[in-house]
Design a protein around this motif. Structure first.
Motif, PDB file in Angstrom:
ATOM      1  N   UNK A 118       1.790  -4.623   3.878  1.00 28.69           N
ATOM      2  CA  UNK A 118       2.060  -4.421   2.361  1.00 28.69           C
ATOM      3  C   UNK A 118       0.645  -4.174   1.615  1.00 28.69           C
ATOM      4  N   UNK A 119       0.397  -3.361   0.778  1.00 25.43           N
ATOM      5  CA  UNK A 119      -0.789  -2.906   0.197  1.00 25.43           C
ATOM      6  C   UNK A 119      -0.895  -3.493  -1.144  1.00 25.43           C
ATOM      7  N   UNK A 120      -1.910  -4.587  -1.200  1.00 24.66           N
ATOM      8  CA  UNK A 120      -1.983  -5.246  -2.567  1.00 24.66           C
ATOM      9  C   UNK A 120      -2.839  -4.261  -3.585  1.00 24.66           C
ATOM     10  N   UNK A 121      -3.532  -3.266  -2.978  1.00 21.47           N
ATOM     11  CA  UNK A 121      -4.027  -2.429  -3.494  1.00 21.47           C
ATOM     12  C   UNK A 121      -3.999  -1.052  -2.593  1.00 21.47           C
ATOM     13  N   UNK A 122      -4.326   0.084  -3.390  1.00 17.13           N
ATOM     14  CA  UNK A 122      -4.287   1.371  -2.520  1.00 17.13           C
ATOM     15  C   UNK A 122      -5.682   2.028  -2.626  1.00 17.13           C
ATOM     16  N   UNK A 123      -6.092   2.346  -1.656  1.00 14.97           N
ATOM     17  CA  UNK A 123      -7.129   3.185  -1.771  1.00 14.97           C
ATOM     18  C   UNK A 123      -6.842   4.548  -2.136  1.00 14.97           C
ATOM     19  N   UNK A 124      -7.472   5.177  -3.315  1.00 13.93           N
ATOM     20  CA  UNK A 124      -7.032   6.491  -4.080  1.00 13.93           C
ATOM     21  C   UNK A 124      -8.092   7.619  -3.260  1.00 13.93           C
ATOM     22  N   UNK A 182       4.458  -6.219  -5.184  1.00 13.64           N
ATOM     23  CA  UNK A 182       4.337  -5.703  -3.950  1.00 13.64           C
ATOM     24  C   UNK A 182       5.520  -6.377  -3.151  1.00 13.64           C
ATOM     25  N   UNK A 183       5.554  -7.548  -3.143  1.00 14.41           N
ATOM     26  CA  UNK A 183       6.539  -8.344  -2.268  1.00 14.41           C
ATOM     27  C   UNK A 183       8.231  -7.739  -2.254  1.00 14.41           C
ATOM     28  N   UNK A 184       8.444  -7.392  -3.653  1.00 14.32           N
ATOM     29  CA  UNK A 184       9.683  -6.863  -3.907  1.00 14.32           C
ATOM     30  C   UNK A 184       9.829  -5.423  -3.372  1.00 14.32           C
ATOM     31  N   UNK A 185       8.902  -4.788  -3.653  1.00 14.39           N
ATOM     32  CA  UNK A 185       8.909  -3.333  -2.922  1.00 14.39           C
ATOM     33  C   UNK A 185       9.086  -3.195  -1.724  1.00 14.39           C
TER      34      UNK A 185
END
Ligand code: IYR
Length: 228
Positions: A132-138, A149-152
């Protein structure tokens, strides 16, 4: 038609008459109701494309702001699978034999007959770890915060499990907590948190599962009365 500030496209989902709706709904329930979590696997090879198809199904999940905060790490080599088994069993020995699972929890698990032996991790052709990515590197190097995040990721994992079932494959939602070892072994960055580990393969020919019943719909659902 409403004016948009961003691109929109027409969406016309399939419609069926009532008999067909019910037939399809019943067929789907019957199909998902035949799925069971498996801890006894065959070592028979499974095409990598099946794993990729299950991930493609997971990747259709709805997600907060459509940020799709999941990453499915696929492991197919015997050495990495074994490293995962060794690390998972080390944690599970603390859980089961070291008392990290409190008595009440142990009692709840008794009818599943689970223990710290996770030898299936050596047997399966594939292990898939969902992160699970709490943030994503752009691409520009910045970190974008993700939402729900958990739901997705939970919904994505449900689709992953169901897609495997559709292909005649089995899995287990395995969480050998704490799972930080998976970040190291899978060489994932710090913005990703191990979410669920999925052994993937065919159920062994002599596979047995606990004789469990699903709770009746009357317990799974309730009807909210209209305001009086
Ligand atoms: N993670 C442990 C314990 C376990 C916990 C639950 I909640 C289960 O439904 C099953 C097992 C294990 O994998 O054995």
């Amino acid at each position: 038609m409403r004016q948009h500030t961003h691109p929109f496209v027409p969406y016309r989902p399939e419609r069926y008459d009532e008999a067909e709706m019910l037939r399809r709904g019943r067929d789907f329930v019957s199909f998902v109701d035949r799925r069971r979590s498996v801890r006894s696997f065959s070592d028979e090879p499974v095409p990598r494309e099946c794993v990729d198809l299950a991930i493609a199904a997971a990747n259709t999940a709805p997600s907060g702001a459509h940020f799709q905060p999941w990453k499915f790490a696929v492991i197919g080599d015997a050495e990495t699978k074994h490293r995962i088994r060794v690390a998972a069993e080390a944690e599970e020995r603390v859980n089961y034999e070291g008392g990290r699972i409190p008595p009440e929890w142990r009692a709840a698990l008794a009818r599943l007959e689970t223990d710290s032996d996770k030898s299936f991790l050596d047997v399966v052709p594939w292990i898939v770890v969902c992160f699970a990515e709490k943030s994503t590197a752009m691409p520009d190097g910045s970190l974008r915060k993700n939402y729900y995040v958990n739901e997705s990721v939970g919904i994505a994992c449900g689709l992953f499990i169901t897609a495997l079932h559709a292909m005649g494959l089995s899995t287990l939602t395995h969480t050998p907590n704490p799972m930080a070892f998976l970040t190291r072994i899978c060489e994932r960055p710090g913005n990703e948190r191990p979410y669920i580990l999925f052994p993937v393969g065919y159920a062994s020919p002599d596979c047995e599962v606990p004789d469990l019943a699903r709770k009746p719909l009357a317990e799974a659902s309730t009807t909210v009365p209209p305001p009086s």
